[in-house]
Design an enzyme around this catalytic site. Structure first.
Site, PDB file in Angstrom:
ATOM      1  N   THR A  11       0.850  -1.148  -0.004  1.00 53.54           N
ATOM      2  CA  THR A  11      -0.190  -0.120  -0.054  1.00 53.54           C
ATOM      3  C   THR A  11       0.979   1.248   0.091  1.00 53.54           C
ATOM      4  OG1 THR A  11      -0.360   0.258   2.475  1.00 53.54           O
ATOM      5  CG2 THR A  11      -1.746  -1.147   1.459  1.00 53.54           C
ATOM      6  N   GLY A  12       0.299   2.360  -0.428  1.00 50.72           N
ATOM      7  CA  GLY A  12       0.980   3.741  -0.330  1.00 50.72           C
ATOM      8  C   GLY A  12       2.086   3.716  -1.367  1.00 50.72           C
ATOM      9  N   ALA A  13       2.062   3.123  -2.578  1.00 47.40           N
ATOM     10  CA  ALA A  13       3.146   2.836  -3.591  1.00 47.40           C
ATOM     11  C   ALA A  13       3.306   4.269  -4.421  1.00 47.40           C
ATOM     12  CB  ALA A  13       3.299   1.720  -4.363  1.00 47.40           C
ATOM     13  N   SER A  15       3.702   7.290  -3.623  1.00 45.33           N
ATOM     14  CA  SER A  15       4.696   8.427  -3.031  1.00 45.33           C
ATOM     15  C   SER A  15       5.508   7.966  -2.328  1.00 45.33           C
ATOM     16  CB  SER A  15       3.654   9.395  -2.503  1.00 45.33           C
ATOM     17  OG  SER A  15       4.244  10.554  -1.986  1.00 45.33           O
ATOM     18  N   GLY A  16       6.826   8.657  -1.905  1.00 43.79           N
ATOM     19  CA  GLY A  16       7.749   8.701  -0.863  1.00 43.79           C
ATOM     20  C   GLY A  16       8.240   7.468  -0.627  1.00 43.79           C
ATOM     21  N   TYR A 166      -1.303  11.068  15.511  1.00 43.58           N
ATOM     22  CA  TYR A 166      -0.498  10.439  14.638  1.00 43.58           C
ATOM     23  C   TYR A 166       0.263   9.447  15.423  1.00 43.58           C
ATOM     24  CZ  TYR A 166       3.297   9.295  11.293  1.00 43.58           C
ATOM     25  OH  TYR A 166       4.118   8.641  10.590  1.00 43.58           O
TER      26      TYR A 166
HETATM   27  N1  NAP Z   1       8.555  10.151   6.237  1.00 40.71           N
HETATM   28  C1  NAP Z   1       8.845   9.940   7.434  1.00 40.71           C
HETATM   29  O1  NAP Z   1       9.704  10.342   7.970  1.00 40.71           O
HETATM   30  C2  NAP Z   1       8.145   8.661   8.170  1.00 40.71           C
HETATM   31  C3  NAP Z   1       8.825   8.378   9.306  1.00 40.71           C
HETATM   32  C4  NAP Z   1       7.894   7.412  10.099  1.00 40.71           C
HETATM   33  C5  NAP Z   1       7.063   6.788   9.563  1.00 40.71           C
HETATM   34  N2  NAP Z   1       6.619   6.673   8.244  1.00 40.71           N
HETATM   35  C6  NAP Z   1       5.412   6.132   7.857  1.00 40.71           C
HETATM   36  O2  NAP Z   1       6.021   5.737   6.447  1.00 40.71           O
HETATM   37  C7  NAP Z   1       4.619   5.380   5.782  1.00 40.71           C
HETATM   38  C8  NAP Z   1       4.675   5.967   4.227  1.00 40.71           C
HETATM   39  O3  NAP Z   1       4.635   7.467   4.401  1.00 40.71           O
HETATM   40  P1  NAP Z   1       5.539   8.442   3.568  1.00 40.71           P
HETATM   41  O4  NAP Z   1       6.471   9.141   4.420  1.00 40.71           O
HETATM   42  O5  NAP Z   1       6.045   7.830   2.398  1.00 40.71           O
HETATM   43  O6  NAP Z   1       4.312   9.452   2.987  1.00 40.71           O
HETATM   44  P2  NAP Z   1       3.681   9.997   1.491  1.00 40.71           P
HETATM   45  O7  NAP Z   1       5.083  10.288   0.773  1.00 40.71           O
HETATM   46  O8  NAP Z   1       2.866  10.942   2.095  1.00 40.71           O
HETATM   47  O9  NAP Z   1       3.318   8.686   1.048  1.00 40.71           O
HETATM   48  C9  NAP Z   1       1.865   7.914   1.638  1.00 40.71           C
HETATM   49  C10 NAP Z   1       1.226   7.002   0.780  1.00 40.71           C
HETATM   50  O10 NAP Z   1      -0.228   6.666   1.382  1.00 40.71           O
HETATM   51  C11 NAP Z   1      -1.142   6.747   0.254  1.00 40.71           C
HETATM   52  N3  NAP Z   1      -2.384   6.790   0.924  1.00 40.71           N
HETATM   53  C12 NAP Z   1      -2.526   7.837   1.999  1.00 40.71           C
HETATM   54  N4  NAP Z   1      -4.081   7.872   2.147  1.00 40.71           N
HETATM   55  C13 NAP Z   1      -4.395   6.907   1.471  1.00 40.71           C
HETATM   56  C14 NAP Z   1      -5.768   6.577   1.129  1.00 40.71           C
HETATM   57  N5  NAP Z   1      -6.780   6.941   2.046  1.00 40.71           N
HETATM   58  N6  NAP Z   1      -5.959   5.506   0.529  1.00 40.71           N
HETATM   59  C15 NAP Z   1      -4.810   4.879  -0.192  1.00 40.71           C
HETATM   60  N7  NAP Z   1      -3.816   5.444   0.023  1.00 40.71           N
HETATM   61  C16 NAP Z   1      -3.302   6.242   0.815  1.00 40.71           C
HETATM   62  C17 NAP Z   1      -0.726   7.981  -0.460  1.00 40.71           C
HETATM   63  O11 NAP Z   1      -1.285   7.986  -1.778  1.00 40.71           O
HETATM   64  P3  NAP Z   1      -1.404   9.283  -2.552  1.00 40.71           P
HETATM   65  O12 NAP Z   1      -0.294   9.343  -3.490  1.00 40.71           O
HETATM   66  O13 NAP Z   1      -2.727   9.204  -3.331  1.00 40.71           O
HETATM   67  O14 NAP Z   1      -1.477  10.496  -1.550  1.00 40.71           O
HETATM   68  C18 NAP Z   1       0.655   7.677  -0.639  1.00 40.71           C
HETATM   69  O15 NAP Z   1       0.949   6.786  -1.640  1.00 40.71           O
HETATM   70  C19 NAP Z   1       3.425   5.815   6.480  1.00 40.71           C
HETATM   71  O16 NAP Z   1       2.631   4.787   7.249  1.00 40.71           O
HETATM   72  C20 NAP Z   1       4.233   6.890   7.579  1.00 40.71           C
HETATM   73  O17 NAP Z   1       3.473   6.954   8.923  1.00 40.71           O
HETATM   74  C21 NAP Z   1       7.091   7.982   7.531  1.00 40.71           C
END
Ligand code: NAP
Length: 277
Positions: A11-13, A15-16, A166
């Site tokens: 899931t969440g592919a 972005s990021g 969060y």
């Molecule tokens: N970045 C950090 O420093 C960090 C640190 C600790 C943990 N994390 C965790 O890492 C994970 C990935 O986050 P990221 O940093 O890569 O953030 P991100 O760039 O915002 O990516 C988030 C992803 O989740 C998808 N998403 C969000 N809401 C959704 C929904 N309702 N249905 C389907 N998909 C959904 C987004 O889809 P869209 O492209 O459609 O928006 C995107 O693909 C998260 O669980 C976050 O809590 C991140």
């Protein structure tokens, strides 16, 4: 484990961290199923993955994790197309600054970050059992340390604080991981979670710009952030390891509140009520 040809749901592919994990896993020859809420974004990603990795086994499917109906529809479509699953990666997540609700009227951080993976995982357990030895990977965060679950107000209805909401959802990821790991150990399914690092992604887009831009100085790349996910999905070193919390590919001790088995049990029952599992 040899990962080529394995069926992986990520899931969440779009972005990021998830995007980089998708490229890395595709380049290892896996069959990737990508549940996405924005199909146009998904199509662009799929095209790019195929172009860059040469792996055309990329299956896009619609799924909005802010809707129980959408999650159920996705799971039911997936079951029609694949009878087994080897790895489920619950990576998608959000950090909402203001109190918003999902389609089902649940506070967004709790709904998308915890209840969605809880429901999705439970719906796919039979396929994971068929694919055993199989792995479930939940992307948590070090932010779990300031998010002890408040069972009197799990959705922040009385008092909402974005950081705490969060953090609680990420604390829930660890409680869920540990509880589920015990439940499915006999089925040959391992369950682990991780902190990916402080990663430069869109996660912080809705936060105060000062935190956002200041924080960028200390952040690692999404590619680096994806490494522990790919490690947990593919490495022989974690064969049979279950119920653990990782950071930088090493087992770490999560906070006392995330190791509280009574809280994990209570959260499991609460989540069952919310999702109707
Ligand atoms: N970045 C950090 O420093 C960090 C640190 C600790 C943990 N994390 C965790 O890492 C994970 C990935 O986050 P990221 O940093 O890569 O953030 P991100 O760039 O915002 O990516 C988030 C992803 O989740 C998808 N998403 C969000 N809401 C959704 C929904 N309702 N249905 C389907 N998909 C959904 C987004 O889809 P869209 O492209 O459609 O928006 C995107 O693909 C998260 O669980 C976050 O809590 C991140």
């Amino acid at each position: 484990m040899a990962i080529d040809g394995k069926i992986i749901v990520l899931t969440g592919a779009t972005s990021g961290i998830g995007e980089d994990a998708a490229f890395l896993l595709a380049s290892m020859g896996t069959l990737l199923v990508l549940p996405v809420r924005n199909m146009e974004k998904g199509e662009n990603l799929k095209r790019e993955i195929i172009e860059r990795t040469g792996n055309s086994n990329i299956h896009l499917m619609e799924c909005d994790l802010a809707s129980f109906t959408s999650i159920r529809n996705f799971a039911s479509d997936l079951k029609k197309r694949f009878n087994k699953l080897h790895v489920l990666i619950n990576n998608a997540g959000i950090w909402e600054r203001d109190r918003k609700e999902t389609v089902d009227g649940i506070e967004m951080n709790f709904g998308v970050n915890h209840l969605a993976p809880f429901l999705l995982t439970n719906l796919l357990l039979d396929e994971l059992r068929t694919g055993a030895p199989s792995r479930i990977i939940n992307v948590s965060s070090t932010a779990h340390r300031y998010g002890k679950i408040n069972f009197d107000d799990p959705e922040g209805k009385k008092r909402f604080c974005s950081i705490i909401a969060y953090g609680r959802s990420k604390n829930a990821n660890i409680l869920f991981t540990r509880r589920l790991a015990r439940m499915v150990e006999k089925d040959g399914i391992t369950v682990n979670c991780l902190h990916p690092g402080f990663v430069s992604t869109h996660l912080f887009d809705r936060l105060n710009p000062l935190i956002r831009y200041g924080g960028r100085l200390f952040m690692i790349s999404p590619h680096k952030g994806a490494e522990t996910i790919v490690y947990l999905a593919s490495s022989d070193e974690v064969e049979g390891v279950t119920g653990e919390y990782f950071a930088r590919k090493k087992i770490r001790k999560p906070s006392a509140s995330a190791r509280d088995d009574a809280a994990a049990e209570k959260l499991w029952e609460l989540s069952r009520k919310y999702t109707g599992i």
